[in-house]
Design a protein around this motif. Structure first.
Motif, PDB file in Angstrom:
ATOM      1  N   ILE A  78       1.594 -10.967   4.508  1.00 16.17           N
ATOM      2  CA  ILE A  78       1.709 -11.467   5.887  1.00 16.17           C
ATOM      3  C   ILE A  78       0.421 -12.192   6.280  1.00 16.17           C
ATOM      4  O   ILE A  78      -0.643 -11.589   6.387  1.00 16.17           O
ATOM      5  CB  ILE A  78       1.974 -10.304   6.868  1.00 16.17           C
ATOM      6  CG1 ILE A  78       3.173  -9.467   6.380  1.00 16.17           C
ATOM      7  CG2 ILE A  78       2.226 -10.843   8.278  1.00 16.17           C
ATOM      8  CD1 ILE A  78       3.507  -8.268   7.261  1.00 16.17           C
ATOM      9  N   ASN A 121      -7.435  -6.970   1.592  1.00  9.93           N
ATOM     10  CA  ASN A 121      -8.759  -7.252   2.117  1.00  9.93           C
ATOM     11  C   ASN A 121      -8.504  -7.691   3.555  1.00  9.93           C
ATOM     12  O   ASN A 121      -8.140  -8.827   3.804  1.00  9.93           O
ATOM     13  CB  ASN A 121      -9.398  -8.346   1.258  1.00  9.93           C
ATOM     14  CG  ASN A 121     -10.664  -8.883   1.857  1.00  9.93           C
ATOM     15  OD1 ASN A 121     -11.224  -8.273   2.768  1.00  9.93           O
ATOM     16  ND2 ASN A 121     -11.105 -10.030   1.372  1.00  9.93           N
ATOM     17  N   LEU A 122      -8.652  -6.779   4.483  1.00  8.50           N
ATOM     18  CA  LEU A 122      -8.142  -6.975   5.852  1.00  8.50           C
ATOM     19  C   LEU A 122      -8.955  -7.967   6.670  1.00  8.50           C
ATOM     20  O   LEU A 122     -10.166  -8.094   6.461  1.00  8.50           O
ATOM     21  CB  LEU A 122      -8.186  -5.643   6.597  1.00  8.50           C
ATOM     22  CG  LEU A 122      -7.226  -4.548   6.144  1.00  8.50           C
ATOM     23  CD1 LEU A 122      -7.554  -3.248   6.872  1.00  8.50           C
ATOM     24  CD2 LEU A 122      -5.787  -4.952   6.394  1.00  8.50           C
ATOM     25  N   GLN A 125     -11.149  -8.052  12.390  1.00  8.22           N
ATOM     26  CA  GLN A 125     -10.998  -7.954  13.848  1.00  8.22           C
ATOM     27  C   GLN A 125      -9.779  -7.100  14.235  1.00  8.22           C
ATOM     28  O   GLN A 125      -9.660  -6.705  15.385  1.00  8.22           O
ATOM     29  CB  GLN A 125     -10.948  -9.353  14.493  1.00  8.22           C
ATOM     30  CG  GLN A 125      -9.623 -10.081  14.464  1.00  8.22           C
ATOM     31  CD  GLN A 125      -9.290 -10.710  13.110  1.00  8.22           C
ATOM     32  OE1 GLN A 125     -10.007 -10.551  12.138  1.00  8.22           O
ATOM     33  NE2 GLN A 125      -8.185 -11.431  13.048  1.00  8.22           N
TER      34      GLN A 125
HETATM   35  N1  SAH Z   1      -7.287 -11.427   1.206  1.00 13.13           N
HETATM   36  C1  SAH Z   1      -8.012 -12.688   1.194  1.00 13.13           C
HETATM   37  C2  SAH Z   1      -8.368 -13.166   2.600  1.00 13.13           C
HETATM   38  C3  SAH Z   1      -9.117 -12.184   3.470  1.00 13.13           C
HETATM   39  S1  SAH Z   1      -9.619 -12.895   4.996  1.00 13.13           S
HETATM   40  C4  SAH Z   1      -9.234 -12.581   0.318  1.00 13.13           C
HETATM   41  O1  SAH Z   1      -9.594 -11.485  -0.062  1.00 13.13           O
HETATM   42  O2  SAH Z   1      -9.853 -13.581   0.008  1.00 13.13           O
HETATM   43  C5  SAH Z   1      -8.388 -12.303   6.123  1.00 13.13           C
HETATM   44  C6  SAH Z   1      -7.121 -13.163   6.203  1.00 13.13           C
HETATM   45  O3  SAH Z   1      -6.302 -12.563   7.212  1.00 13.13           O
HETATM   46  C7  SAH Z   1      -7.326 -14.594   6.629  1.00 13.13           C
HETATM   47  O4  SAH Z   1      -6.617 -15.453   5.770  1.00 13.13           O
HETATM   48  C8  SAH Z   1      -6.753 -14.674   8.059  1.00 13.13           C
HETATM   49  O5  SAH Z   1      -6.173 -15.933   8.380  1.00 13.13           O
HETATM   50  C9  SAH Z   1      -5.697 -13.596   8.022  1.00 13.13           C
HETATM   51  N2  SAH Z   1      -5.402 -12.980   9.331  1.00 13.13           N
HETATM   52  C10 SAH Z   1      -6.228 -12.823  10.402  1.00 13.13           C
HETATM   53  N3  SAH Z   1      -5.622 -12.141  11.392  1.00 13.13           N
HETATM   54  C11 SAH Z   1      -4.373 -11.854  10.950  1.00 13.13           C
HETATM   55  C12 SAH Z   1      -3.256 -11.161  11.521  1.00 13.13           C
HETATM   56  N4  SAH Z   1      -3.326 -10.632  12.748  1.00 13.13           N
HETATM   57  N5  SAH Z   1      -2.120 -11.053  10.784  1.00 13.13           N
HETATM   58  C13 SAH Z   1      -2.049 -11.593   9.529  1.00 13.13           C
HETATM   59  N6  SAH Z   1      -3.072 -12.244   8.956  1.00 13.13           N
HETATM   60  C14 SAH Z   1      -4.216 -12.372   9.629  1.00 13.13           C
END
Ligand code: SAH
Length: 298
Positions: A78, A121-122, A125
């Motif tokens: 997502i 990797n969340l 925020q």
């Molecule tokens: N997993 C990847 C990116 C981590 S950065 C890695 O390890 O490189 C976090 C990602 O979450 C970003 O792409 C951002 O656009 C997405 N994101 C931010 N808030 C979100 C939300 N509320 N729901 C889904 N995705 C979100």
């Protein structure tokens, strides 16, 4: 961390971002992992088999997603950012990966399709609300990257500076284990904070029942809500005595005014409750908070 480890994944990530003219957005927590060692470690922690359906929140350009899809039966990813979503969609198509269900939405606003593991990797925020959302679902385990300080508070032990509302809230819901640290250099753009990888294992409902067996009662939702309100009130003043914390934050647990609340607390005859009310909040265990929340009725 060897240079080549950073190099390969960093080059690939930068090239995808440059090709698409992307400037990463801090407000969306966009810090992309470029450390191949750490990526491989996270995937390994997931302990995936071809029976697993993995939920991933915030896949970004697919650094974890492509690896997860190779190990699991299916990945549900997502991603909120529509431009990043499109890039990932095209990448998966190009790499002929067909077991990823991509959802372009805010993960806080959608119901999750069925899954049994989480690896992400969340976006930091939303650390708190997304963690509590996970815990509304039934799953086997979660491997999650958080800001280091947040992870420490999730795992805060009673009496330590990291013991917090968050630790007390998670206590009855899941086991928390910090698996490894990840430095800020492992991401682009480099964030201001370090990170930790955490494993969450939901507690079995039977176990929660046992924890509460003293009261011959289950943590049904209304009881957990009351526990949650008490926890909130107490941890607003974690260095005060519980009695004063409850008086100061009485609006979280009842409608009494200050005078009535003091009177009520002073009229308690139970030694156990009085002893707890005289302790500082950070020394009171989650079980004891639960006891207070069950026995102090206003
Ligand atoms: N997993 C990847 C990116 C981590 S950065 C890695 O390890 O490189 C976090 C990602 O979450 C970003 O792409 C951002 O656009 C997405 N994101 C931010 N808030 C979100 C939300 N509320 N729901 C889904 N995705 C979100």
């Amino acid at each position: 961390m060897s240079v080549s480890n950073i190099d390969s994944l960093a080059k690939q990530t930068k090239s995808i971002l440059n090709k698409n003219n992307i400037k990463l957005n801090k407000n969306l927590g966009q810090n992309y992992l470029i450390d191949k060692n750490k990526r491989d470690q996270i995937i390994k922690f997931g302990n995936l088999t071809k029976d697993d359906v993995v939920l991933e929140i915030g896949p970004g350009i697919g650094t974890l997603t492509t690896e997860l899809s190779a190990k699991a039966k299916k990945v549900i990813a997502i991603e909120q950012d529509p431009i990043i979503f499109k890039i990932l969609e095209e990448r998966l198509e190009k790499e002929k990966i067909d077991n990823v269900e991509l959802i372009n939405n805010d993960a806080l606003n959608v119901d999750f399709p069925k899954f049994n593991k989480i690896v992400s990797n969340l976006p930091y925020q939303i650390s708190s609300p997304i963690t509590f959302k996970f815990l509304e679902y039934d799953f086997d385990s979660a491997i999650l990257m958080y800001q280091k300080e947040f992870a420490n508070r999730m795992d805060g032990k009673v009496g330590t500076k990291d013991y917090s509302r968050l630790s007390a809230m998670l206590y009855f819901k899941c086991d928390v284990e910090i698996l490894t640290q990840v430095s800020a250099e492992s991401f682009i753009p480099k964030p201001k904070v370090d990170s930790s990888v955490v494993k969450l294992t939901p507690k079995l409902p039977e176990l929660i029942g046992k924890l509460n067996a003293i009261e011959n009662d289950e943590i049904s939702d209304p009881a957990f809500k009351t526990y949650s309100n008490f926890t909130k009130a107490l941890f607003q003043h974690k260095n005060k005595k519980a009695r004063n914390a409850l008086i100061d934050s009485r609006h979280e647990v009842c409608n009494l005014d200050k005078k009535e609340m003091k009177k009520k607390l002073n009229s308690i005859t139970s030694h156990k409750i009085n002893d707890l009310l005289d302790q500082r909040v950070i020394t009171i265990t989650p079980e004891e908070i639960l006891y207070l929340s069950e026995h102090l009725t206003f």
